[in-house]
Enzyme design. Structure first.
Site, mmCIF file in Angstrom:
data_model
loop_
_atom_site.group_PDB
_atom_site.id
_atom_site.type_symbol
_atom_site.label_atom_id
_atom_site.label_comp_id
_atom_site.label_asym_id
_atom_site.label_seq_id
_atom_site.Cartn_x
_atom_site.Cartn_y
_atom_site.Cartn_z
ATOM 1 N N GLY A 23 0.771 -1.324 0.117
ATOM 2 C CA GLY A 23 0.017 0.004 -0.043
ATOM 3 C C GLY A 23 0.954 1.131 0.007
ATOM 4 O O GLY A 23 1.970 1.351 -0.090
ATOM 5 N N GLY A 26 0.778 8.672 3.344
ATOM 6 C CA GLY A 26 1.261 10.095 3.244
ATOM 7 C C GLY A 26 2.795 10.227 3.378
ATOM 8 O O GLY A 26 3.572 10.876 3.208
ATOM 9 N N LYS A 44 8.563 -0.143 5.160
ATOM 10 C CA LYS A 44 7.963 1.052 4.800
ATOM 11 C C LYS A 44 8.985 1.989 4.327
ATOM 12 O O LYS A 44 10.052 2.262 4.779
ATOM 13 C CB LYS A 44 7.483 1.619 6.000
ATOM 14 C CG LYS A 44 7.150 3.225 5.804
ATOM 15 C CD LYS A 44 6.093 3.633 6.635
ATOM 16 C CE LYS A 44 4.645 3.136 6.392
ATOM 17 N NZ LYS A 44 3.430 3.962 7.041
ATOM 18 N N ASP A 138 -0.506 9.286 15.014
ATOM 19 C CA ASP A 138 -1.322 9.142 13.731
ATOM 20 C C ASP A 138 -2.166 7.733 14.004
ATOM 21 O O ASP A 138 -2.365 6.753 13.066
ATOM 22 C CB ASP A 138 -0.621 8.803 12.682
ATOM 23 C CG ASP A 138 -1.304 8.962 11.342
ATOM 24 O OD1 ASP A 138 -2.386 9.200 11.242
ATOM 25 O OD2 ASP A 138 -0.771 8.390 10.322
#
Length: 519
Positions: A23, A26, A44, A138
């Site tokens: 995926g 931001g 990531k 977050d």
């Protein structure tokens, strides 16, 4: 969820073979990869424009090191990172399972039992995250994964490295999702750092979303949502019982009015224990003491201290389909000194064989060889609280003001008393019959100092230990942190101990725990 590799996606990142694209977000892209040992991991990769920014790399490195301190039983464990790679990347445990956002989108609002389990699981993760000195920043349904072995909170702590690198964000732009941002997140003028209370607000919005399928501050634009968060009460229609009360407190506009993660967890366990009656109100009456739930509250706090000793209680409170064997197999509370429960190497030497005493405190088996660090953290050893920077030790004389001395005499002997993921620090001086525990006293000007106080678990007497390195003898050194009042510090000019919030400033006072024999 697989997205398929695209042209230009990397085939390898360091020693990791890239298998699939999971995926985008931001902060960058997430890939499924295989480690050199054959383990599947999530990698990531941060945005390419940050690759040559030294400020970002430094912050990223610092945040990754803090994130590694978080016990992984309810979080995706941080395994590796390379801030110097082009582009920088982070490697975490690969968790197979849908996000909470996907579950609610596909199945609708959760039923009461499953909702309570999610609320407990995320509160437990926040307790561990905040206990390691990390703020998520977050938290949202997309960052909570519902895996076969239990829920996992992902992407904790790293957002600060992105948000703080101002030249890569537009004016007034923040990392995060507006629907789950606390009111203080929109205050861009004050310069005050975001604290753990912002995560508590996000927890409240997340639980409300899971219960109702909508955000409690819903609007047709980000601006409208932000205005409702700043000015309007939450819409909690459809959420009832004790959980509604906890969510309502978590969504208070004032950060100081929200419970801590530990208090959330205590309240959730109280609600499950009491069936939603009586005892819950005791935890919600605004008292600063965590002991207001009486004997039942004490039992719940001991559950956090020794997970294995109360696995049966977890099985009652949290359905096995959410909190499976991965949590129940843990043998002890998260160990700030570095144990298998944190994913870090355990201290050298044989482990403690622990059993529950009649008081609820783990005790070492007489036949076991005791590893001092674990025994100290279990409250089984007398200790000196050694101030590393000046090679001195804390002492608590009978008149109750904490001093710094040479570590001799009974005034300097303490023991840690585990309370959840935190500790009370108790003098074992037999001459101190009253006020033997360290606590924070705040004067009329807001100045915090350490004093002797009654041994009750309150916001003033509970301290977390955050690993900060080694002292000159090779012992683990810690920052001593009080959630409510800040970090224990030494003033070289005034030559006294004080307590303050540091914001983003580095911690410059550390302590090591020196073994002085069995309690």
């Amino acid at each position: 969820m697989s997205g398929g590799l695209r042209p230009g996606d990397p085939a390898r990142l360091g020693g990791y073979e890239v298998l699939d694209r999971l995926g985008d977000g931001g902060m960058g892209s997430v890939f499924l990869a295989r480690s050199p040992q054959g383990r599947r991991v999530a990698v990531k990769v941060v945005r390419a424009e940050l690759s040559h920014d030294e400020e970002f790399r430094g912050r990223f490195r610092s945040e990754v090191n803090r994130a590694r301190e978080v016990p992984p039983f309810c979080t995706a464990e941080v395994l590796d990172a390379d801030p110097d790679h082009d582009p920088p990347y982070l490697v975490v445990e690969y968790v197979e399972g849908p996000s909470l956002a996907q579950v609610v989108r596909e199945q609708g609002p959760l039923g009461a039992a499953r909702l309570h389990s999610i609320a407990v699981g995320v509160a437990t993760a926040l307790t561990a995250i905040h206990g390691a000195g990390v703020i998520h920043r977050d938290l949202k349904p997309a960052n909570v994964l519902v895996a076969p072995g239990g829920i996992k909170v992902i992407d904790f702590g790293i957002a600060r490295a992105f948000e703080a690198t101002s030249q890569h964000t537009r004016t007034n732009q923040m990392v995060g999702t507006v629907s789950y941002m606390a009111p203080e997140r929109f205050d861009t003028e004050s310069g005050r750092p975001v604290g753990p209370a912002a995560d508590i607000f996000a927890w409240g919005a997340l639980v409300a979303h899971a219960a109702t399928g909508r955000n409690p501050f819903g609007g047709d634009s980000a601006t409208a949502i932000a205005m409702r968060i700043l000015t309007q009460p939450p819409d909690l229609t459809g959420l009832g019982g004790p959980l509604r009360e906890l969510v309502s407190r978590a969504l208070e506009k004032d950060p100081a009015a929200r419970p801590t993660a530990r208090e959330l967890l205590d309240g959730l366990l109280a609600a499950a224990h009491s069936g939603g009656s009586g005892g819950q109100a005791q935890l919600l009456d605004g008292s600063p003491s965590l002991a207001t739930a009486g004997r039942a509250g004490s039992r719940r706090r001991r559950w956090l201290t020794a997970l294995a000793a109360t696995a049966a209680m977890i099985a009652v409170l949290v359905p096995a389909f959410l909190f499976g064997p991965k949590l129940l197999d843990r043998q002890s509370k998260p160990d700030p000194a570095g144990s298998t429960a944190t994913g870090s190497p355990a201290p050298s030497g044989p482990a403690v064989t622990a059993s529950a005493s009649t008081s609820g405190k783990p005790t070492a088996s007489p036949s076991a060889s005791v590893d001092p660090t674990r025994a100290i953290l279990a409250g089984q050893r007398r200790i000196l609280v050694h101030l590393v920077e000046i090679d001195r030790d804390l002492s608590l004389p009978s008149y109750g003001e904490v001093e710094v001395g040479n570590g001799t005499g009974k005034d300097a002997l303490f023991v840690l008393e585990p309370i959840g993921v935190d500790y009370m620090i108790k003098s074992v001086n037999p001459d101190i019959a009253h006020r033997p525990c360290l606590g924070v006293k705040v004067d009329s000007e807001g100045y915090g100092s350490l004093v002797g106080t009654d041994c009750r678990p309150t916001k003033a007497t509970l301290f977390g230990l955050s690993r900060e390195g080694k002292d000159d003898k090779g012992r683990t050194s810690y920052a001593i942190v009080n959630d409510e009042h800040g970090v224990v510090q030494w003033s070289p000019t005034k030559r006294e101990i004080y307590v303050e919030f540091l914001g983003d400033a580095p911690i410059d006072t550390t302590f090591s725990l020196v073994d002085r024999g069995a309690v």
